[in-house]
Enzyme design. Structure first.
Site, PDB file in Angstrom:
ATOM      1  N   LYS A 159       0.867  -1.177   0.000  1.00  0.00           N
ATOM      2  CA  LYS A 159       0.000   0.000   0.000  1.00  0.00           C
ATOM      3  C   LYS A 159       0.912   1.238   0.000  1.00  0.00           C
ATOM      4  O   LYS A 159       1.123   1.891   1.026  1.00  0.00           O
ATOM      5  CB  LYS A 159      -0.908  -0.049   1.236  1.00  0.00           C
ATOM      6  CG  LYS A 159      -2.237   0.633   1.040  1.00  0.00           C
ATOM      7  CD  LYS A 159      -3.181   0.282   2.172  1.00  0.00           C
ATOM      8  CE  LYS A 159      -4.335   1.245   2.267  1.00  0.00           C
ATOM      9  NZ  LYS A 159      -5.255   1.273   1.146  1.00  0.00           N
TER      10      LYS A 159
HETATM   11  N1  PPE Z   1      -7.684  -1.867  -3.448  1.00  0.00           N
HETATM   12  C1  PPE Z   1      -7.161  -0.624  -3.269  1.00  0.00           C
HETATM   13  C2  PPE Z   1      -6.440   0.009  -4.379  1.00  0.00           C
HETATM   14  C3  PPE Z   1      -7.344   0.017  -2.039  1.00  0.00           C
HETATM   15  O1  PPE Z   1      -6.835   1.233  -1.862  1.00  0.00           O
HETATM   16  C4  PPE Z   1      -8.070  -0.619  -1.004  1.00  0.00           C
HETATM   17  C5  PPE Z   1      -8.298   0.078   0.294  1.00  0.00           C
HETATM   18  C6  PPE Z   1      -8.570  -1.923  -1.242  1.00  0.00           C
HETATM   19  C7  PPE Z   1      -8.352  -2.513  -2.476  1.00  0.00           C
HETATM   20  C8  PPE Z   1      -9.302  -2.713  -0.177  1.00  0.00           C
HETATM   21  O2  PPE Z   1      -8.416  -3.143   0.824  1.00  0.00           O
HETATM   22  P1  PPE Z   1      -8.912  -3.358   2.331  1.00  0.00           P
HETATM   23  O3  PPE Z   1      -9.194  -2.013   2.889  1.00  0.00           O
HETATM   24  O4  PPE Z   1      -7.773  -4.022   3.004  1.00  0.00           O
HETATM   25  O5  PPE Z   1     -10.123  -4.215   2.267  1.00  0.00           O
HETATM   26  N2  PPE Z   1      -8.445   1.488   0.195  1.00  0.00           N
HETATM   27  C9  PPE Z   1      -8.232   2.309   1.363  1.00  0.00           C
HETATM   28  C10 PPE Z   1      -8.038   3.757   1.024  1.00  0.00           C
HETATM   29  C11 PPE Z   1      -9.231   4.600   0.760  1.00  0.00           C
HETATM   30  C12 PPE Z   1      -8.863   6.082   0.658  1.00  0.00           C
HETATM   31  O6  PPE Z   1      -9.554   6.833  -0.049  1.00  0.00           O
HETATM   32  O7  PPE Z   1      -7.910   6.512   1.298  1.00  0.00           O
HETATM   33  C13 PPE Z   1      -9.282   2.031   2.419  1.00  0.00           C
HETATM   34  O8  PPE Z   1     -10.354   1.514   2.121  1.00  0.00           O
HETATM   35  O9  PPE Z   1      -8.998   2.298   3.579  1.00  0.00           O
END
Ligand code: PPE
Length: 305
Positions: A159
């Site tokens: 991330k």
């Molecule tokens: N793909 C991406 C690209 C992504 O950023 C997230 C989380 C996910 C999948 C889902 O991952 P998880 O949260 O572990 O289920 N995106 C984060 C950032 C949002 C933002 O605008 O900042 C979040 O959901 O916290």
């Protein structure tokens, strides 16, 4: 963001929200070489507060650092403790939690011999990411013209701050075109993920989600997969195409911020009935019961504050 909170944890100490500032020559600000997490704490049904899958988020934070070669000057136990303490100090029962590991000021330039890693943890109230109505009725998504990151270009399993320029380009493109969320295709043209969520489709009772290849390994995705399997729904981790998405009976997104958000339209094509489908609603309901401590089978996913 609902409102600023009192304190932010910075490099081992609590500082006032307004004083949690950094220098303009912060390395990560220039080059994007930093990593972060997004975690949620929920106000449980019994009045307690619990962080959802804290261990997995802390593990992913350290994994992200490992992938992009950033040393992190704390142990997992210290970061876990600091996250819980930040919630307590701010007296928040329900919050979005944003830990970030970044490189502080010092040398400029792509290569720095000294890597001055710093860590901050902020918490704040953050409501439904794609809107309350979106959670209930579903949102309108569009495939972006921007391709998801190449697996050997930027590391999608980390991330990384800089990775989010790709998400921002896609999201800004589709918002200005009047949609709610962007779906990105991978470099081979298969569906990858949304700008900040993983994606699921349902066809004839079978759930499909994209394999881990070009996506962030979402912790909500993992939770959805576990819930779906326990409910006995057939589930495949298999790549699928854009037209398969159009023909799906149900589509939904998973993410910490977006939680479980149904998708009712993709590229102006109605998905299924145009309303959140039965399997989506079933999984969404169990997900919200789980994060609020109502499901005994998933109690070990919660870290009580
Ligand atoms: N793909 C991406 C690209 C992504 O950023 C997230 C989380 C996910 C999948 C889902 O991952 P998880 O949260 O572990 O289920 N995106 C984060 C950032 C949002 C933002 O605008 O900042 C979040 O959901 O916290």
């Amino acid at each position: 963001m609902d409102a600023k909170t009192e304190k932010i944890w910075m490099d081992g100490e609590f500082v006032d929200w307004d004083k949690a500032t950094i220098h303009v020559l912060t390395h990560t600000l220039h080059y994007g070489w930093g990593v972060f997490e997004g975690i949620r704490a929920y106000h449980c049904h019994d009045g307690a507060s619990a962080v959802f899958r804290l261990k997995e988020h802390v593990d992913r934070l350290f994994g992200s650092c490992h992938i992009v070669d950033i040393p992190i000057p704390y142990t997992k136990e210290e970061i876990t403790g600091a996250i819980l303490e930040t919630l307590r100090v701010n007296k928040l029962k329900e919050a979005y939690i944003r830990p970030i590991v970044f490189i502080g000021d010092g040398e400029m330039g792509i290569y720095t011999k000294e890597v001055n890693s710093r860590v901050a943890i902020a918490v704040w109230g953050w409501g439904a990411y794609l809107g309350d109505e979106g959670l209930k009725k579903g949102i309108r998504a569009k495939i972006s013209s921007f391709t998801r990151l190449h697996v050997n270009g930027q590391m999608t399993k980390a991330k990384v701050c800089g990775n989010y320029v790709n998400s921002i380009l896609a999201k800004r493109e589709i918002i200005s075109a009047g949609y709610d969320e962007a779906i990105l295709l991978d470099t081979e043209g298969y569906v990858s993920e949304a700008s900040g969520e993983n994606i699921f489709i349902v066809k004839n009772g079978v759930i499909k989600t994209t394999p881990l290849t070009s996506i962030l390994p979402g912790i909500t995705r993992d939770s959805v997969m576990a819930i779906a399997k326990d409910k006995g729904y057939p589930l495949l981790e298999e790549r699928f195409t854009r037209d398969e998405l159009y023909l799906a009976d149900e589509v939904f997104f998973s993410g910490t911020a977006a939680e479980i958000t149904p998708v009712r339209e993709v590229d102006n094509r109605q998905i299924g009935s145009g309303f959140p489908g039965a399997i989506t609603l079933d999984i969404q309901e169990t997900f919200f019961d789980t994060v609020k401590g109502r499901v005994d089978a998933y109690k070990d996913w919660l870290s009580y504050v």
